[in-house]
Design a protein around this motif. Sequence first.
Motif, PDB file in Angstrom:
ATOM      1  N   UNK A 199       0.783  -1.226   0.000  1.00 48.75           N
ATOM      2  CA  UNK A 199       0.000   0.000   0.000  1.00 48.75           C
ATOM      3  C   UNK A 199       0.813   1.273   0.000  1.00 48.75           C
ATOM      4  N   UNK A 200       2.135   1.151   0.022  1.00 51.12           N
ATOM      5  CA  UNK A 200       2.996   2.336   0.066  1.00 51.12           C
ATOM      6  C   UNK A 200       3.437   2.705  -1.345  1.00 51.12           C
ATOM      7  N   UNK A 201       3.110   3.908  -1.749  1.00 46.78           N
ATOM      8  CA  UNK A 201       3.509   4.458  -3.037  1.00 46.78           C
ATOM      9  C   UNK A 201       3.808   5.940  -2.833  1.00 46.78           C
ATOM     10  N   UNK A 202       4.285   6.576  -3.881  1.00 45.76           N
ATOM     11  CA  UNK A 202       4.436   8.022  -3.812  1.00 45.76           C
ATOM     12  C   UNK A 202       3.095   8.666  -3.464  1.00 45.76           C
ATOM     13  N   UNK A 203       2.018   8.153  -4.040  1.00 43.89           N
ATOM     14  CA  UNK A 203       0.691   8.731  -3.807  1.00 43.89           C
ATOM     15  C   UNK A 203       0.284   8.637  -2.345  1.00 43.89           C
ATOM     16  N   UNK A 204       0.583   7.521  -1.683  1.00 42.07           N
ATOM     17  CA  UNK A 204       0.176   7.385  -0.279  1.00 42.07           C
ATOM     18  C   UNK A 204       0.927   8.377   0.600  1.00 42.07           C
ATOM     19  N   UNK A 205       2.223   8.569   0.323  1.00 37.55           N
ATOM     20  CA  UNK A 205       2.986   9.551   1.088  1.00 37.55           C
ATOM     21  C   UNK A 205       2.499  10.965   0.839  1.00 37.55           C
ATOM     22  N   UNK A 216      -6.461  21.361  -0.667  1.00 38.35           N
ATOM     23  CA  UNK A 216      -7.595  20.675  -1.286  1.00 38.35           C
ATOM     24  C   UNK A 216      -7.108  19.728  -2.384  1.00 38.35           C
ATOM     25  N   UNK A 217      -7.796  18.588  -2.591  1.00 36.32           N
ATOM     26  CA  UNK A 217      -7.365  17.637  -3.622  1.00 36.32           C
ATOM     27  C   UNK A 217      -7.216  18.265  -5.006  1.00 36.32           C
ATOM     28  N   UNK A 218      -8.100  19.205  -5.345  1.00 37.28           N
ATOM     29  CA  UNK A 218      -8.017  19.821  -6.678  1.00 37.28           C
ATOM     30  C   UNK A 218      -6.830  20.771  -6.805  1.00 37.28           C
ATOM     31  N   UNK A 219      -6.176  21.086  -5.695  1.00 37.08           N
ATOM     32  CA  UNK A 219      -5.023  21.983  -5.722  1.00 37.08           C
ATOM     33  C   UNK A 219      -3.700  21.223  -5.675  1.00 37.08           C
ATOM     34  N   UNK A 220      -3.723  19.966  -6.094  1.00 36.25           N
ATOM     35  CA  UNK A 220      -2.507  19.164  -6.152  1.00 36.25           C
ATOM     36  C   UNK A 220      -2.066  18.994  -7.604  1.00 36.25           C
ATOM     37  N   UNK A 221      -0.769  19.057  -7.812  1.00 34.43           N
ATOM     38  CA  UNK A 221      -0.161  18.897  -9.136  1.00 34.43           C
ATOM     39  C   UNK A 221       0.974  17.896  -9.004  1.00 34.43           C
ATOM     40  N   UNK A 235      -3.382  10.276  -8.561  1.00 36.50           N
ATOM     41  CA  UNK A 235      -3.764  10.922  -7.309  1.00 36.50           C
ATOM     42  C   UNK A 235      -3.952  12.423  -7.478  1.00 36.50           C
ATOM     43  N   UNK A 236      -3.124  13.044  -8.263  1.00 40.32           N
ATOM     44  CA  UNK A 236      -3.104  14.501  -8.352  1.00 40.32           C
ATOM     45  C   UNK A 236      -4.348  15.072  -9.023  1.00 40.32           C
ATOM     46  N   UNK A 237      -4.728  16.267  -8.569  1.00 42.42           N
ATOM     47  CA  UNK A 237      -5.800  16.972  -9.265  1.00 42.42           C
ATOM     48  C   UNK A 237      -5.420  17.286 -10.690  1.00 42.42           C
ATOM     49  N   UNK A 238      -4.131  17.505 -10.903  1.00 39.90           N
ATOM     50  CA  UNK A 238      -3.574  17.721 -12.238  1.00 39.90           C
ATOM     51  C   UNK A 238      -2.319  16.876 -12.364  1.00 39.90           C
ATOM     52  N   UNK A 239      -2.419  15.774 -13.055  1.00 39.69           N
ATOM     53  CA  UNK A 239      -1.284  14.885 -13.255  1.00 39.69           C
ATOM     54  C   UNK A 239      -0.694  15.100 -14.627  1.00 39.69           C
ATOM     55  N   UNK A 240       0.618  15.330 -14.681  1.00 37.99           N
ATOM     56  CA  UNK A 240       1.286  15.644 -15.941  1.00 37.99           C
ATOM     57  C   UNK A 240       2.400  14.634 -16.201  1.00 37.99           C
ATOM     58  N   UNK A 241       2.338  13.970 -17.349  1.00 34.25           N
ATOM     59  CA  UNK A 241       3.389  13.041 -17.754  1.00 34.25           C
ATOM     60  C   UNK A 241       4.399  13.760 -18.633  1.00 34.25           C
ATOM     61  N   UNK A 242       5.655  13.429 -18.461  1.00 34.67           N
ATOM     62  CA  UNK A 242       6.694  13.964 -19.327  1.00 34.67           C
ATOM     63  C   UNK A 242       6.543  13.388 -20.726  1.00 34.67           C
ATOM     64  N   UNK A 243       7.015  14.134 -21.714  1.00 26.44           N
ATOM     65  CA  UNK A 243       6.797  13.741 -23.100  1.00 26.44           C
ATOM     66  C   UNK A 243       7.463  12.447 -23.509  1.00 26.44           C
ATOM     67  N   UNK A 244       8.507  12.021 -22.797  1.00 23.85           N
ATOM     68  CA  UNK A 244       9.189  10.773 -23.139  1.00 23.85           C
ATOM     69  C   UNK A 244       8.624   9.577 -22.382  1.00 23.85           C
ATOM     70  N   UNK A 254      -3.370  13.509 -16.772  1.00 23.75           N
ATOM     71  CA  UNK A 254      -4.388  14.374 -17.367  1.00 23.75           C
ATOM     72  C   UNK A 254      -3.860  15.088 -18.593  1.00 23.75           C
ATOM     73  N   UNK A 255      -2.545  15.253 -18.657  1.00 21.59           N
ATOM     74  CA  UNK A 255      -1.936  15.940 -19.795  1.00 21.59           C
ATOM     75  C   UNK A 255      -0.497  15.486 -19.942  1.00 21.59           C
ATOM     76  N   UNK A 256       0.074  15.807 -21.091  1.00 22.11           N
ATOM     77  CA  UNK A 256       1.463  15.450 -21.387  1.00 22.11           C
ATOM     78  C   UNK A 256       2.200  16.722 -21.770  1.00 22.11           C
ATOM     79  N   UNK A 257       3.393  16.893 -21.203  1.00 26.11           N
ATOM     80  CA  UNK A 257       4.221  18.055 -21.512  1.00 26.11           C
ATOM     81  C   UNK A 257       5.402  17.617 -22.361  1.00 26.11           C
ATOM     82  N   UNK A 258       6.397  18.480 -22.525  1.00 24.93           N
ATOM     83  CA  UNK A 258       7.571  18.141 -23.314  1.00 24.93           C
ATOM     84  C   UNK A 258       8.457  17.124 -22.625  1.00 24.93           C
ATOM     85  N   UNK A 259       9.489  16.695 -23.320  1.00 22.20           N
ATOM     86  CA  UNK A 259      10.422  15.717 -22.775  1.00 22.20           C
ATOM     87  C   UNK A 259      11.370  16.390 -21.786  1.00 22.20           C
ATOM     88  N   UNK A 260      12.149  15.581 -21.101  1.00 14.78           N
ATOM     89  CA  UNK A 260      13.122  16.144 -20.155  1.00 14.78           C
ATOM     90  C   UNK A 260      14.194  16.935 -20.902  1.00 14.78           C
TER      91      UNK A 260
END
Length: 275
Positions: A199-205, A216-221, A235-244, A254-260
């Motif tokens: 049950x331990x993940x980054x999200x749980x911490x 508030x949950x909606x104020x998490x990125x 978990x995040x109200x706004x979850x962003x994956x890197x482009x790679x 929820x969205x994808x941004x550029x690569x590292x």
Amino acid sequence: MSAAPAGSAAVAPRLVALDIDGTLLGYDGGLSPAVRDAVAQVQAAGHHVVLSSGRSLIAMTPVAELLGITTGWMVCSNGAVTVRLDASLPHGWELDEVRTFDPGPALRLLREELPDARYAVEDIGIGFRMNALFPDGELDGVHEVVDFEQLWAREVTRVVIRSPERTPEEFSEMAARIGLGDVTYAVGWTAWMDVAPKGVTKASGLERLRERLGVDPEDTVAVGDGRNDVDMLRWAGRGVAMGHADDVVRGAADEVTGTVDEDGVVPVLLSITAA
């Protein structure tokens, strides 16, 4: 946090969770000035910047120093260790929460499947005990080579398994097949699998910190690029994956941004300070 301009509404502090490798740091481990400056702007605006990584505590503190983060919180070891940063403390930090488990059952199962793999268990703030040395630069701190059975001499925060011949898909299939049901596991890009308390993940911490900070949950990125970031992005109200990131990670966001290489985290961070 500085006062809002006249005639505007104050912006509630957000919790901004940032993966390190492949998100803030490039493949060579370097930190670009643009990323450092964007992180500083988010902090200066009064938001909670929380480094959230599979790295151990001793491998995260140098990154916090590079970013100029001396106060606040870090989620280490994929959620098993939460740390409060405070420059006035002797080490600059103190442990807030540590989640441990008995690694013996998982290690015995894994050794049957991967007899030639390298295994390590984390000793918080010190380094790792391992059955064989890992390649230089892959793990930080003091490295103590011990007999395999000594890896479960006491409870630990996580186990690291290194087997370069296996793909992430093979790791995941093996873990499901042998029944690692009493722990949580996260598979890296290649060669790696981390095993943590159930049950331990980054999200749980991060959820524990969110409640503690009154965000508030909606104020998490959250921004990340790896399989161990999937729960955090969901978990995040706004979850962003890197482009790679791969399709699994992208699908959790929820969205994808550029690569590292493109400093993809920068526009995400600047959008927070512009809100």
